[in-house]
Write a protein that holds these residues in place. Sequence first.
Motif, PDB file in Angstrom:
ATOM      1  N   ALA A  62      26.278  30.526  44.100  1.00 56.42           N
ATOM      2  CA  ALA A  62      26.028  31.329  45.017  1.00 56.42           C
ATOM      3  C   ALA A  62      27.476  31.826  46.477  1.00 56.42           C
ATOM      4  CB  ALA A  62      24.974  31.130  46.297  1.00 56.42           C
ATOM      5  N   GLN A  63      28.157  30.463  46.086  1.00 57.82           N
ATOM      6  CA  GLN A  63      28.940  30.727  47.021  1.00 57.82           C
ATOM      7  C   GLN A  63      30.245  31.573  45.834  1.00 57.82           C
ATOM      8  OE1 GLN A  63      31.187  26.814  47.173  1.00 57.82           O
ATOM      9  NE2 GLN A  63      29.810  27.198  49.303  1.00 57.82           N
ATOM     10  N   ARG A  64      30.111  31.947  44.622  1.00 56.90           N
ATOM     11  CA  ARG A  64      30.795  32.639  44.482  1.00 56.90           C
ATOM     12  C   ARG A  64      30.780  34.133  44.041  1.00 56.90           C
ATOM     13  NH1 ARG A  64      35.644  29.650  43.828  1.00 56.90           N
ATOM     14  NH2 ARG A  64      35.098  27.331  43.112  1.00 56.90           N
ATOM     15  N   GLN A  65      29.174  33.930  44.170  1.00 59.64           N
ATOM     16  CA  GLN A  65      29.064  35.712  43.609  1.00 59.64           C
ATOM     17  C   GLN A  65      29.791  36.726  44.752  1.00 59.64           C
ATOM     18  OE1 GLN A  65      26.748  36.744  41.908  1.00 59.64           O
ATOM     19  NE2 GLN A  65      26.066  34.779  41.347  1.00 59.64           N
ATOM     20  N   PHE A  66      30.590  38.452  44.165  1.00 58.92           N
ATOM     21  CA  PHE A  66      31.304  38.341  45.855  1.00 58.92           C
ATOM     22  C   PHE A  66      31.369  40.578  44.588  1.00 58.92           C
ATOM     23  CE2 PHE A  66      35.306  40.948  45.665  1.00 58.92           C
ATOM     24  CZ  PHE A  66      35.119  41.144  47.068  1.00 58.92           C
ATOM     25  N   SER A  67      30.861  40.684  45.778  1.00 54.04           N
ATOM     26  CA  SER A  67      30.490  42.655  45.512  1.00 54.04           C
ATOM     27  C   SER A  67      31.410  43.502  46.335  1.00 54.04           C
ATOM     28  CB  SER A  67      29.520  42.614  46.537  1.00 54.04           C
ATOM     29  OG  SER A  67      29.141  44.090  45.893  1.00 54.04           O
ATOM     30  N   ARG A  68      31.991  43.811  45.959  1.00 54.82           N
ATOM     31  CA  ARG A  68      33.531  44.422  47.239  1.00 54.82           C
ATOM     32  C   ARG A  68      32.734  44.993  48.188  1.00 54.82           C
ATOM     33  NH1 ARG A  68      37.314  48.854  46.057  1.00 54.82           N
ATOM     34  NH2 ARG A  68      39.401  48.182  46.841  1.00 54.82           N
ATOM     35  N   GLY A  69      31.482  46.627  47.766  1.00 49.55           N
ATOM     36  CA  GLY A  69      30.958  46.680  49.089  1.00 49.55           C
ATOM     37  C   GLY A  69      32.456  48.252  49.160  1.00 49.55           C
ATOM     38  N   ASP A  70      31.324  48.655  50.135  1.00 52.23           N
ATOM     39  CA  ASP A  70      32.442  50.119  50.399  1.00 52.23           C
ATOM     40  C   ASP A  70      33.662  50.025  51.479  1.00 52.23           C
ATOM     41  OD1 ASP A  70      30.331  50.886  49.298  1.00 52.23           O
ATOM     42  OD2 ASP A  70      29.058  50.758  50.695  1.00 52.23           O
ATOM     43  N   ALA A  71      33.683  48.459  51.950  1.00 56.40           N
ATOM     44  CA  ALA A  71      34.814  48.652  53.196  1.00 56.40           C
ATOM     45  C   ALA A  71      35.610  48.656  52.559  1.00 56.40           C
ATOM     46  CB  ALA A  71      34.692  47.174  53.644  1.00 56.40           C
ATOM     47  N   GLY A  72      36.410  48.634  50.671  1.00 64.48           N
ATOM     48  CA  GLY A  72      37.651  49.006  50.343  1.00 64.48           C
ATOM     49  C   GLY A  72      38.522  47.936  50.975  1.00 64.48           C
ATOM     50  N   MET A  73      39.968  47.492  50.583  1.00 65.32           N
ATOM     51  CA  MET A  73      40.143  46.784  50.141  1.00 65.32           C
ATOM     52  C   MET A  73      40.521  46.099  51.986  1.00 65.32           C
ATOM     53  SD  MET A  73      44.761  46.033  48.345  1.00 65.32           S
ATOM     54  CE  MET A  73      45.050  47.198  50.184  1.00 65.32           C
ATOM     55  N   LEU A  74      40.946  45.046  51.700  1.00 69.97           N
ATOM     56  CA  LEU A  74      41.131  44.467  53.509  1.00 69.97           C
ATOM     57  C   LEU A  74      43.281  43.697  52.641  1.00 69.97           C
ATOM     58  CD1 LEU A  74      41.031  42.808  55.460  1.00 69.97           C
ATOM     59  CD2 LEU A  74      39.965  40.604  54.850  1.00 69.97           C
ATOM     60  N   ARG A  75      43.292  44.129  53.992  1.00 72.86           N
ATOM     61  CA  ARG A  75      45.059  44.471  54.267  1.00 72.86           C
ATOM     62  C   ARG A  75      45.305  43.485  55.785  1.00 72.86           C
ATOM     63  NH1 ARG A  75      49.493  48.685  55.193  1.00 72.86           N
ATOM     64  NH2 ARG A  75      51.691  47.167  54.832  1.00 72.86           N
ATOM     65  N   VAL A  76      45.488  42.528  55.059  1.00 69.76           N
ATOM     66  CA  VAL A  76      46.076  41.960  56.263  1.00 69.76           C
ATOM     67  C   VAL A  76      48.289  41.478  56.589  1.00 69.76           C
ATOM     68  CG1 VAL A  76      45.934  39.210  57.092  1.00 69.76           C
ATOM     69  CG2 VAL A  76      44.080  40.109  55.919  1.00 69.76           C
ATOM     70  N   GLU A  77      48.439  41.679  57.192  1.00 66.75           N
ATOM     71  CA  GLU A  77      50.140  41.375  57.515  1.00 66.75           C
ATOM     72  C   GLU A  77      50.366  40.130  58.606  1.00 66.75           C
ATOM     73  OE1 GLU A  77      53.650  43.884  59.847  1.00 66.75           O
ATOM     74  OE2 GLU A  77      51.690  44.621  60.086  1.00 66.75           O
ATOM     75  N   VAL A  78      50.654  39.062  57.636  1.00 62.36           N
ATOM     76  CA  VAL A  78      51.699  37.843  58.813  1.00 62.36           C
ATOM     77  C   VAL A  78      52.857  37.770  58.597  1.00 62.36           C
ATOM     78  CG1 VAL A  78      51.246  35.444  58.336  1.00 62.36           C
ATOM     79  CG2 VAL A  78      49.107  37.355  57.244  1.00 62.36           C
ATOM     80  N   GLU A  79      52.816  37.006  59.507  1.00 65.56           N
ATOM     81  CA  GLU A  79      54.827  37.283  59.770  1.00 65.56           C
ATOM     82  C   GLU A  79      55.145  35.821  58.635  1.00 65.56           C
ATOM     83  OE1 GLU A  79      56.561  38.399  62.393  1.00 65.56           O
ATOM     84  OE2 GLU A  79      55.198  39.298  63.398  1.00 65.56           O
ATOM     85  N   PRO A  80      56.496  36.023  58.302  1.00 62.64           N
ATOM     86  CA  PRO A  80      56.950  35.568  57.139  1.00 62.64           C
ATOM     87  C   PRO A  80      56.756  34.056  57.475  1.00 62.64           C
ATOM     88  CG  PRO A  80      57.842  37.344  57.178  1.00 62.64           C
ATOM     89  CD  PRO A  80      57.106  37.706  58.281  1.00 62.64           C
ATOM     90  N   SER A  81      57.473  34.191  58.814  1.00 56.74           N
ATOM     91  CA  SER A  81      56.836  32.027  59.189  1.00 56.74           C
ATOM     92  C   SER A  81      55.769  31.715  58.700  1.00 56.74           C
ATOM     93  CB  SER A  81      57.737  32.437  60.438  1.00 56.74           C
ATOM     94  OG  SER A  81      57.054  32.746  61.451  1.00 56.74           O
ATOM     95  N   GLY A  82      54.912  32.435  58.416  1.00 54.00           N
ATOM     96  CA  GLY A  82      53.481  31.938  59.077  1.00 54.00           C
ATOM     97  C   GLY A  82      53.044  31.600  60.219  1.00 54.00           C
TER      98      GLY A  82
END
Length: 312
Positions: A62-82
């Motif tokens: 159940a945890q492995r099921q994945f549906s991309r859906g209509d929301a599109g790609m997720l983009r997260v911007e993170v500081e290079p330092s983490g």
Amino acid sequence: MAAADPATAASSFSQFSFRRAVCPSPLRVRFSRPHPPARLRVSSTTVVALHKRNPKRLKYAAQRQFSRGDAGMLRVEVEPSGEDFWKLDPIIDLINRGAVGVIPTDTVYSIVCDLSNNESIERLRRLKGIGDSKPLSILCRSLRDIDTYTTGFPRGTNQGQANIFRAVKRAIPGPYTFILPATKQFPKQCIKHGSSTRYAKRRQVGVRIPDDPICQAILQNLDEPLICTSVKYLSEDEWILDPVIIADLYEPLGLDFIVDGGPRIADPSTVVDMMGTNPTIIRQGKGPMLDWMVAKDEEEEETQSMFAFKAA
């Protein structure tokens, strides 16, 4: 703990839309697991079928099921330092659910997915445009992962064999990919030979422990290493170093997420073949040649290129 200011959180992300709630986690050891949004769906009929086949594997499946859906790609911007690593919460969740995405390393950007999800591995190959005969590398959390999925580095013997393990420990984490014999724990799906059901007799895998805060923050909150391959232009053998360009080119192909850690430099990892008598450099990259490594001559390098690892 007070909820994060929505305006502040929104400014950290790209204009790409996504339907997910991002909540700061007070602990770095374990990221919080937000409730699955509408774009992540588990089919009830699928779960029932899995339950009938093997109840013990219901939770895992159940945890492995994945549906991309209509929301599109997720983009997260993170500081290079983490330093704002809490933004990676949804990325961890997506990887665990079978998503395929892009993350930064200490060299170039890599397409990654879960090591144990065969469907995700096939999607990764289609995104990159590589066949089953091309071996894939793994991003490891520690030397323990390397010892689990490979036979490890030579520890030295009384017969004069060098203690390579001690030398390697001084070089990692760092910009090196080491080719080692794979163990039975390493999925066959990652080293399939051709399109048949037969697998290469010489099981090899490239292993990396990147020295990058963002990459390490992701790896340390997963239960196993990540399959990886470097991000390149689809029609050219050239790395893509700008995450904005990566997003534009790969989102239409089905990329699920990208972690934007800023532009990188066209300097891939140094690939070291540990299968022979001496550790041999078959691709010189960012990692300098150390005194216990030897260089491969041009004739041997041409032969080895037939089995080039898709390493970042």
